[in-house]
Design a protein around this motif. Structure first.
Motif, PDB file in Angstrom:
ATOM      1  N   GLN A 299       0.833  -1.209   0.000  1.00  0.00           N
ATOM      2  CA  GLN A 299       0.000   0.000   0.000  1.00  0.00           C
ATOM      3  C   GLN A 299       0.863   1.253   0.000  1.00  0.00           C
ATOM      4  N   ALA A 300       1.917   1.251   0.792  1.00  0.00           N
ATOM      5  CA  ALA A 300       2.796   2.424   0.857  1.00  0.00           C
ATOM      6  C   ALA A 300       3.507   2.649  -0.476  1.00  0.00           C
ATOM      7  N   LEU A 301       3.980   1.560  -1.092  1.00  0.00           N
ATOM      8  CA  LEU A 301       4.642   1.702  -2.385  1.00  0.00           C
ATOM      9  C   LEU A 301       3.654   2.120  -3.474  1.00  0.00           C
ATOM     10  N   HIS A 302       2.424   1.660  -3.361  1.00  0.00           N
ATOM     11  CA  HIS A 302       1.416   2.055  -4.337  1.00  0.00           C
ATOM     12  C   HIS A 302       1.120   3.551  -4.214  1.00  0.00           C
ATOM     13  N   HIS A 303       1.119   4.060  -2.993  1.00  0.00           N
ATOM     14  CA  HIS A 303       0.921   5.500  -2.784  1.00  0.00           C
ATOM     15  C   HIS A 303       2.054   6.284  -3.454  1.00  0.00           C
ATOM     16  N   ARG A 304       3.280   5.794  -3.340  1.00  0.00           N
ATOM     17  CA  ARG A 304       4.408   6.447  -4.001  1.00  0.00           C
ATOM     18  C   ARG A 304       4.244   6.411  -5.520  1.00  0.00           C
TER      19      ARG A 304
ATOM     20  N   GLY B 169       2.198  -6.220  -5.126  1.00  0.00           N
ATOM     21  CA  GLY B 169       3.520  -5.693  -4.826  1.00  0.00           C
ATOM     22  C   GLY B 169       4.533  -5.922  -5.926  1.00  0.00           C
ATOM     23  N   ARG B 170       4.462  -7.062  -6.598  1.00  0.00           N
ATOM     24  CA  ARG B 170       5.424  -7.373  -7.651  1.00  0.00           C
ATOM     25  C   ARG B 170       5.341  -6.374  -8.794  1.00  0.00           C
ATOM     26  N   ARG B 171       4.129  -6.070  -9.250  1.00  0.00           N
ATOM     27  CA  ARG B 171       3.960  -5.114 -10.345  1.00  0.00           C
ATOM     28  C   ARG B 171       4.337  -3.699  -9.908  1.00  0.00           C
ATOM     29  N   ILE B 172       4.019  -3.348  -8.658  1.00  0.00           N
ATOM     30  CA  ILE B 172       4.356  -2.011  -8.164  1.00  0.00           C
ATOM     31  C   ILE B 172       5.869  -1.827  -8.135  1.00  0.00           C
ATOM     32  N   VAL B 173       6.567  -2.842  -7.639  1.00  0.00           N
ATOM     33  CA  VAL B 173       8.031  -2.783  -7.595  1.00  0.00           C
ATOM     34  C   VAL B 173       8.603  -2.607  -8.993  1.00  0.00           C
ATOM     35  N   ARG B 174       8.072  -3.357  -9.951  1.00  0.00           N
ATOM     36  CA  ARG B 174       8.580  -3.243 -11.320  1.00  0.00           C
ATOM     37  C   ARG B 174       8.333  -1.837 -11.880  1.00  0.00           C
ATOM     38  N   ALA B 175       7.153  -1.290 -11.629  1.00  0.00           N
ATOM     39  CA  ALA B 175       6.854   0.053 -12.128  1.00  0.00           C
ATOM     40  C   ALA B 175       7.802   1.081 -11.527  1.00  0.00           C
ATOM     41  N   LEU B 176       8.030   0.999 -10.224  1.00  0.00           N
ATOM     42  CA  LEU B 176       8.926   1.954  -9.569  1.00  0.00           C
ATOM     43  C   LEU B 176      10.366   1.769 -10.046  1.00  0.00           C
ATOM     44  N   GLU B 177      10.749   0.531 -10.311  1.00  0.00           N
ATOM     45  CA  GLU B 177      12.096   0.265 -10.822  1.00  0.00           C
ATOM     46  C   GLU B 177      12.282   0.932 -12.190  1.00  0.00           C
ATOM     47  N   VAL B 178      11.313   0.754 -13.085  1.00  0.00           N
ATOM     48  CA  VAL B 178      11.412   1.340 -14.423  1.00  0.00           C
ATOM     49  C   VAL B 178      11.465   2.862 -14.337  1.00  0.00           C
ATOM     50  N   ILE B 179      10.641   3.444 -13.474  1.00  0.00           N
ATOM     51  CA  ILE B 179      10.645   4.902 -13.312  1.00  0.00           C
ATOM     52  C   ILE B 179      12.024   5.386 -12.865  1.00  0.00           C
ATOM     53  N   GLU B 180      12.615   4.654 -11.931  1.00  0.00           N
ATOM     54  CA  GLU B 180      13.903   5.084 -11.386  1.00  0.00           C
ATOM     55  C   GLU B 180      15.030   4.951 -12.406  1.00  0.00           C
ATOM     56  N   ILE B 181      15.039   3.862 -13.167  1.00  0.00           N
ATOM     57  CA  ILE B 181      16.182   3.631 -14.059  1.00  0.00           C
ATOM     58  C   ILE B 181      16.031   4.323 -15.412  1.00  0.00           C
ATOM     59  N   THR B 182      14.796   4.696 -15.788  1.00  0.00           N
ATOM     60  CA  THR B 182      14.598   5.356 -17.082  1.00  0.00           C
ATOM     61  C   THR B 182      14.312   6.838 -16.948  1.00  0.00           C
ATOM     62  N   GLY B 183      13.834   7.261 -15.767  1.00  0.00           N
ATOM     63  CA  GLY B 183      13.460   8.653 -15.590  1.00  0.00           C
ATOM     64  C   GLY B 183      12.148   9.010 -16.248  1.00  0.00           C
ATOM     65  N   ARG B 184      11.425   7.980 -16.693  1.00  0.00           N
ATOM     66  CA  ARG B 184      10.127   8.193 -17.348  1.00  0.00           C
ATOM     67  C   ARG B 184       9.049   7.428 -16.596  1.00  0.00           C
ATOM     68  N   PRO B 185       7.798   7.839 -16.739  1.00  0.00           N
ATOM     69  CA  PRO B 185       6.720   7.055 -16.125  1.00  0.00           C
ATOM     70  C   PRO B 185       6.702   5.634 -16.668  1.00  0.00           C
ATOM     71  N   PHE B 186       6.328   4.699 -15.846  1.00  0.00           N
ATOM     72  CA  PHE B 186       6.198   3.315 -16.286  1.00  0.00           C
ATOM     73  C   PHE B 186       5.192   3.204 -17.423  1.00  0.00           C
ATOM     74  N   SER B 187       4.133   4.022 -17.361  1.00  0.00           N
ATOM     75  CA  SER B 187       3.112   3.991 -18.401  1.00  0.00           C
ATOM     76  C   SER B 187       3.667   4.373 -19.767  1.00  0.00           C
ATOM     77  N   ALA B 188       4.750   5.151 -19.784  1.00  0.00           N
ATOM     78  CA  ALA B 188       5.350   5.555 -21.060  1.00  0.00           C
ATOM     79  C   ALA B 188       6.078   4.408 -21.733  1.00  0.00           C
ATOM     80  N   THR B 189       6.355   3.336 -20.996  1.00  0.00           N
ATOM     81  CA  THR B 189       7.072   2.190 -21.555  1.00  0.00           C
ATOM     82  C   THR B 189       6.128   1.080 -21.994  1.00  0.00           C
ATOM     83  N   LEU B 190       4.825   1.285 -21.856  1.00  0.00           N
ATOM     84  CA  LEU B 190       3.862   0.247 -22.199  1.00  0.00           C
ATOM     85  C   LEU B 190       3.707   0.139 -23.712  1.00  0.00           C
TER      86      LEU B 190
END
Length: 308
Positions: free
Chosen positions: A138-143, A160-181
């Motif tokens: 829940q906390a990671l989803h809020h982030r 949690g697995r999908r949330i972690v992946r989304a946050l990972e992509v955001i951090e390493i690409t500097g773009r929203p995860f949705s932009a990589t879909l």
């Protein structure tokens, strides 16, 4: 002169809308074979809670990507894309029509559309997974909601697995995860999507009935057996709707009645997210779930599929 390849047919729509029966009808009419695109039906033993069609009800039609891995093994969208595309390629080499069906919208899009997956950073992934363990999904989803509202709207707060992946992509690409879909561009132009529509009230009742039948049909015993096989340790399988609620029940965190009700609520939310994936895809030809002519309408559309 070589003949044009058979089209790739994908059946989409919310869970409990009747995709399975339509896929069987179309596979029969096209002499095709079924390719599962449900993320959880690849797991051996996850039968009741995923509404996996029993062998005796498959009309003798070969089904692919069912029961291929154990509940301990993780499965990513990238891996599923590779598995499915290999199956599709083999079917078309044999001049067989692949009929894709399943409830995982992202997986279907990743298979059909041009989609190259962002890389991964083991250090970032490990840190985020440690955070998941310490603060919860829940906390990671809020982030995620603060960083990428579009992705947060498509990923449930318990995943949690999908949330972690989304946050990972955001951090390493500097773009929203949705932009990589995936973009709406078929990898193969000879692709047809048939969507199943259903009234929301009818769908909600069907979901409630399906969940009730799952619990009455032995879902708790199935989860208990799979827990002994490592379900709770499997990062992907343990996140499945119904399974995580029953695991919580078996751990004494909620009553059986609450587990069933939470499964209904989670499934309805999942259906809403599925529809959000498809609502803006103008390539889909929609047929009503109870239209007697739905098979004929789908076949007409498939017959119009472009060839390469």
């Amino acid at each position: 002169m070589p003949t044009a390849p058979k089209p790739i047919v994908a059946i989409v729509g919310p869970t409990a809308s009747g995709k399975t029966s339509l896929s069987l009808d179309l596979a029969e009419a096209l002499a095709g074979e079924i390719v599962n695109t449900d993320a959880m039906q690849v797991y051996r033993g996850m039968d009741i809670g995923t509404a996996k069609l029993p062998v005796e009800q498959r009309r003798g039609i070969p089904h692919h990507l069912l029961d291929t891995i154990s509940v301990r093994e993780p499965a990513t969208v990238a891996e599923f894309q590779r598995w499915a595309r290999e199956v599709i390629s083999d079917l078309r080499r044999r001049d067989v029509t692949p009929v894709l069906v399943g409830g995982s919208a992202l997986y279907t899009r990743a298979i059909l559309d041009r989609f190259d997956f962002p890389g991964t950073d083991p250090a970032v992934r490990e840190r985020l997974e440690q955070e998941l363990e310490s603060v919860g999904s829940q906390a990671l989803h809020h982030r995620l909601r603060e960083l990428d509202p579009a992705s947060a709207g498509r990923i449930e707060a318990e995943n949690g697995r999908r949330i972690v992946r989304a946050l990972e992509v955001i951090e390493i690409t500097g773009r929203p995860f949705s932009a990589t879909l995936p973009v709406q561009e078929y990898l193969d132009p000879a692709t047809v999507q048939i969507g199943v529509t259903i009234d929301r009230d009818v769908l909600d009742r069907r979901i409630e009935q399906r969940v009730r039948e799952m619990f009455e049909g032995g879902l708790v015993d199935e989860v208990r057996r799979l827990r002994d096989e490592g379900l709770a340790e499997g990062r992907t399988a343990s996140s499945a709707i119904g399974y995580r609620q029953v695991l919580a029940h078996l751990d004494g965190e909620m009553s059986l009645e609450e587990a069933q009700e939470r499964t209904v609520i989670a499934t309805r939310r999942f259906a809403r997210r599925q529809l959000a994936w498809w609502k803006d895809d103008s390539r889909i030809t929609w047929v009503d779930h109870d239209d007697p002519a739905r098979v004929a309408k789908a076949l007409r559309k498939i017959g119009q599929a472009p060839t390469r």
